[in-house]
Design an enzyme around this catalytic site. Structure first.
Site, PDB file in Angstrom:
ATOM      1  N   THR A   1      60.836  81.756  56.633  1.00 51.02           N
ATOM      2  CA  THR A   1      61.339  82.449  55.278  1.00 51.02           C
ATOM      3  C   THR A   1      60.386  83.500  55.014  1.00 51.02           C
ATOM      4  O   THR A   1      59.329  84.184  55.799  1.00 51.02           O
ATOM      5  CB  THR A   1      61.660  81.418  54.407  1.00 51.02           C
ATOM      6  OG1 THR A   1      62.466  82.172  53.151  1.00 51.02           O
ATOM      7  CG2 THR A   1      60.313  80.764  53.808  1.00 51.02           C
ATOM      8  N   ASN A   2      60.584  84.326  53.630  1.00 54.05           N
ATOM      9  CA  ASN A   2      59.518  85.051  53.536  1.00 54.05           C
ATOM     10  C   ASN A   2      59.144  84.874  51.787  1.00 54.05           C
ATOM     11  O   ASN A   2      59.738  83.909  51.254  1.00 54.05           O
ATOM     12  CB  ASN A   2      59.974  86.640  53.440  1.00 54.05           C
ATOM     13  CG  ASN A   2      61.382  86.576  52.878  1.00 54.05           C
ATOM     14  OD1 ASN A   2      61.463  86.643  51.668  1.00 54.05           O
ATOM     15  ND2 ASN A   2      62.368  86.921  53.641  1.00 54.05           N
TER      16      ASN A   2
END
Ligand code: CTP
Ligand code: CA
Length: 223
Positions: A33-34
């Site tokens: 993810t980020n």
């Protein structure tokens, strides 16, 4: 009445907003993810509802509360799920604002059992996700107004303008994510809005909730 127009300048407008990160699963326990918190997109969704719009919010996994007075709230995890939700809800939307931080890649294969550790090295092959905003730009009707975001660490303006053109959108909001008072997770942001006519508007550092109203005011003035 005049009063209604001033209070609810987006009355009758259907707005689709995407927010937050996406999660790209590798196996049942792991994902990529980020750092997106969803704060900017949720602030825009909330502000648009206050201004009278019919808001559809498509959100990746965030820890924020659902804004009040949405027409529709759709929670997704992966970029592919976001893409499907966008396509299913695009018809009749007047304004589309893509503040989500979509993962550019996902693991090429999903392993349906927990991967056990073995060798010293582990190679992970990634594959490209669909570019949702580019797809929207390709399929937009002349009446639709499309707004993208650009998260940049360098050559902020040049990269923003190039994305505006490549994705065939009307406006891009560029964000220097190296600043401490802007970008991922912060309550404030510092952005420049660029539209396809070449107009540029640099906003000072301000709370994301206030910036959301300013961005919508710019859109309203340019509808
Ligand atoms: N975006 C999207 N789908 C993707 C990637 C990005 O819809 N698969 C959208 C984002 O929601 C944002 C805009 O495109 O509104 C720009 O995202 P950004 O990550 O800054 O740009 P990219 O086009 O992905 O290019 P790069 O990450 O290589 O700079
Ligand atoms: Ca990207």
């Amino acid at each position: 009445t005049m009063n209604l127009l001033e209070d609810k300048p987006l009355a009758g407008q259907k707005i689709l907003i995407t927010a937050g990160p996406t999660r790209e699963a590798l196996d049942p326990v792991r994902y990529m993810t980020n750092h997106s918190s969803g704060k900017m997109g949720y602030a825009i969704a909330e502000a648009a509802a206050v201004k009278g719009a019919e808001v559809t919010l498509i959100s990746g996994p965030v820890t924020l509360e659902k804004p009040d007075n949405l027409k529709k709230y759709i929670q997704i995890e992966s970029a592919e799920e976001m893409f499907t939700a966008v396509k299913d809800n695009l018809k009749d939307q007047n304004i589309i604002i893509k503040s989500a931080a979509v993962a550019d890649y996902r693991p090429k294969v999903y392993i349906d059992k927990k991967i056990k550790k073995s060798d010293e090295h582990f190679n992970l092959t990634l594959t490209r996700n669909p570019d949702i905003l580019k797809w929207i730009g390709m399929h937009k009707t002349p009446e639709q107004l499309i707004v993208g975001f650009a998260a940049e660490t360098n050559d902020v303006m040049e990269n923003g303008i190039s994305k505006l053109k490549k994705k065939n959108i009307d406006m891009i909001i560029v964000n220097d994510v190296t600043r401490a008072d802007a970008g991922f997770g912060t309550d404030t942001n510092c952005v420049t809005l660029i539209d396809k006519k070449g107009n540029k508007k640099a906003y000072p550092v301000m709370p994301k909730k206030q910036l959301a109203h300013s961005i919508l005011d710019y859109i309203i003035a340019n509808l």
